[in-house]
Design an enzyme around this catalytic site. Structure first.
Site, PDB file in Angstrom:
ATOM      1  N   LYS A  13       0.983  -1.221  -0.098  1.00 24.73           N
ATOM      2  CA  LYS A  13       0.160   0.041  -0.016  1.00 24.73           C
ATOM      3  C   LYS A  13       1.090   1.317   0.083  1.00 24.73           C
ATOM      4  CE  LYS A  13      -2.171  -0.635   3.693  1.00 24.73           C
ATOM      5  NZ  LYS A  13      -1.772  -0.249   5.191  1.00 24.73           N
ATOM      6  N   ARG A  88      -9.667   2.861   8.344  1.00 19.15           N
ATOM      7  CA  ARG A  88      -9.448   1.415   8.698  1.00 19.15           C
ATOM      8  C   ARG A  88     -10.574   0.959   9.109  1.00 19.15           C
ATOM      9  NH1 ARG A  88      -3.548   1.296   8.678  1.00 19.15           N
ATOM     10  NH2 ARG A  88      -2.854  -0.386   9.167  1.00 19.15           N
ATOM     11  N   ARG A 127      10.355  -8.065   5.829  1.00 13.69           N
ATOM     12  CA  ARG A 127      10.597  -6.424   6.060  1.00 13.69           C
ATOM     13  C   ARG A 127      10.874  -6.106   7.494  1.00 13.69           C
ATOM     14  NH1 ARG A 127       5.301  -2.702   5.485  1.00 13.69           N
ATOM     15  NH2 ARG A 127       4.751  -3.212   7.708  1.00 13.69           N
ATOM     16  N   ARG A 133      10.543  -1.879  12.572  1.00 13.22           N
ATOM     17  CA  ARG A 133       9.289  -1.322  13.190  1.00 13.22           C
ATOM     18  C   ARG A 133       8.778  -2.409  14.119  1.00 13.22           C
ATOM     19  NH1 ARG A 133       4.713  -0.057   8.900  1.00 13.22           N
ATOM     20  NH2 ARG A 133       3.311  -1.164  10.376  1.00 13.22           N
ATOM     21  N   ARG A 144      -2.325  -8.327  13.098  1.00 15.25           N
ATOM     22  CA  ARG A 144      -2.692  -7.244  12.392  1.00 15.25           C
ATOM     23  C   ARG A 144      -3.326  -7.720  11.028  1.00 15.25           C
ATOM     24  NH1 ARG A 144       2.996  -5.213  10.912  1.00 15.25           N
ATOM     25  NH2 ARG A 144       2.063  -3.709   9.621  1.00 15.25           N
TER      26      ARG A 144
HETATM   27  O1  C5P Z   1      -0.623   1.547   8.192  1.00 13.60           O
HETATM   28  P1  C5P Z   1       0.480   0.994   8.675  1.00 13.60           P
HETATM   29  O2  C5P Z   1       0.471  -0.504   8.834  1.00 13.60           O
HETATM   30  O3  C5P Z   1       1.878   1.710   8.480  1.00 13.60           O
HETATM   31  O4  C5P Z   1       0.140   1.162  10.402  1.00 13.60           O
HETATM   32  C1  C5P Z   1       0.601   0.505  11.489  1.00 13.60           C
HETATM   33  C2  C5P Z   1      -0.379   0.526  12.736  1.00 13.60           C
HETATM   34  O5  C5P Z   1      -0.683   1.837  13.070  1.00 13.60           O
HETATM   35  C3  C5P Z   1      -1.526  -0.405  12.371  1.00 13.60           C
HETATM   36  O6  C5P Z   1      -1.329  -1.881  12.745  1.00 13.60           O
HETATM   37  C4  C5P Z   1      -2.461   0.246  13.807  1.00 13.60           C
HETATM   38  O7  C5P Z   1      -1.844  -0.162  14.826  1.00 13.60           O
HETATM   39  C5  C5P Z   1      -2.167   1.850  13.619  1.00 13.60           C
HETATM   40  N1  C5P Z   1      -2.959   2.481  12.761  1.00 13.60           N
HETATM   41  C6  C5P Z   1      -4.323   2.776  13.100  1.00 13.60           C
HETATM   42  N2  C5P Z   1      -5.266   3.261  12.708  1.00 13.60           N
HETATM   43  C7  C5P Z   1      -4.956   3.806  11.415  1.00 13.60           C
HETATM   44  C8  C5P Z   1      -3.645   3.533  10.653  1.00 13.60           C
HETATM   45  C9  C5P Z   1      -2.720   2.954  11.589  1.00 13.60           C
HETATM   46  O8  C5P Z   1      -4.798   2.151  14.368  1.00 13.60           O
HETATM   47  N3  C5P Z   1      -5.901   4.261  10.619  1.00 13.60           N
HETATM   48 MG    MG Z   2       2.379   2.039   5.512  1.00 12.94          MG
END
Ligand code: C5P
Ligand code: MG
Length: 186
Positions: A13, A88, A127, A133, A144
């Protein structure tokens, strides 16, 4: 141009959102990156978000909506943006509709990228060896993915009903997938 990118963790993404933003000269807004930046500054938002992120859970809708309402009202968003990682959940998507109504803006397309679970787990574990991370470890990755299927995947139907959905196969070379997205937008 205003776009939303949705997809499970590890699907590419962020990588694709960046490519598409470069092509269209619009802003890339990754809520994950914004939250990680807040954490590194140890801000109040960062402190509130960290315990959810480290467990692979979602940060509460209200926090995300307040944060994104402020962000989307800033001047640099006027010429368009890609939202990467937000909304989300259905309540976040509904809240975003209100934010955009107030700004008299609308979303042009929602890019939903997907790939099979085995491939995603492999990519994320790889990754995790380089990204540093805290949430790219195998237990948190599984959590996740689970959260994505339960809380985020319902957005596919939500946006399909609004005739905004572009479904993209996330398997293949990065440039191939970018081309698929560009084709779907033209
Ligand atoms: O989008 P990304 O994978 O980088 O997001 C990492 C973490 O940030 C997610 O697993 C979640 O814990 C948090 N997050 C969230 N709500 C969002 C975007 C990210 O809780 N809208
Ligand atoms: Mg991302």
């Amino acid at each position: 141009m205003r776009l939303i990118f949705i997809g499970p963790p590890g699907v590419g993404k962020g990588t694709q959102a960046k490519q598409i933003c470069d092509q269209f000269g619009i802003l890339h807004l990754s809520t994950g990156d914004i939250l990680r930046e807040e954490i590194s500054q140890n801000s109040l938002i960062g402190q509130a978000a960290k315990r959810f992120i480290d467990k692979g859970e979602l940060v509460p809708d209200k926090l995300l909506l307040d944060m994104m309402s402020i962000r989307l009202n800033q001047k640099d968003c006027k010429n368009g943006y890609c939202l990467d990682g937000f909304p989300r959940t259905i309540p976040q998507a509904e809240g975003l509709e209100l934010i955009l109504q107030n700004l008299q803006q609308s979303i042009d397309a929602v890019i939903s990228i997907d790939a099979d679970e085995k491939e995603l787990i492999q990519r994320l574990v790889l990754r995790g060896q380089n990204s540093g991370r805290t949430d790219d470890t195998s237990d948190v990755v599984k959590q996740r993915l689970d959260v994505y299927r339960k809380q985020t995947a319902p957005l596919i139907e939500f946006y399909s009903k609004r005739n905004l959905l572009h479904s993209i196969d996330g398997l293949g070379e990065i440039s191939e997938i970018t081309q698929r997205i560009l084709n779907s937008l033209s």
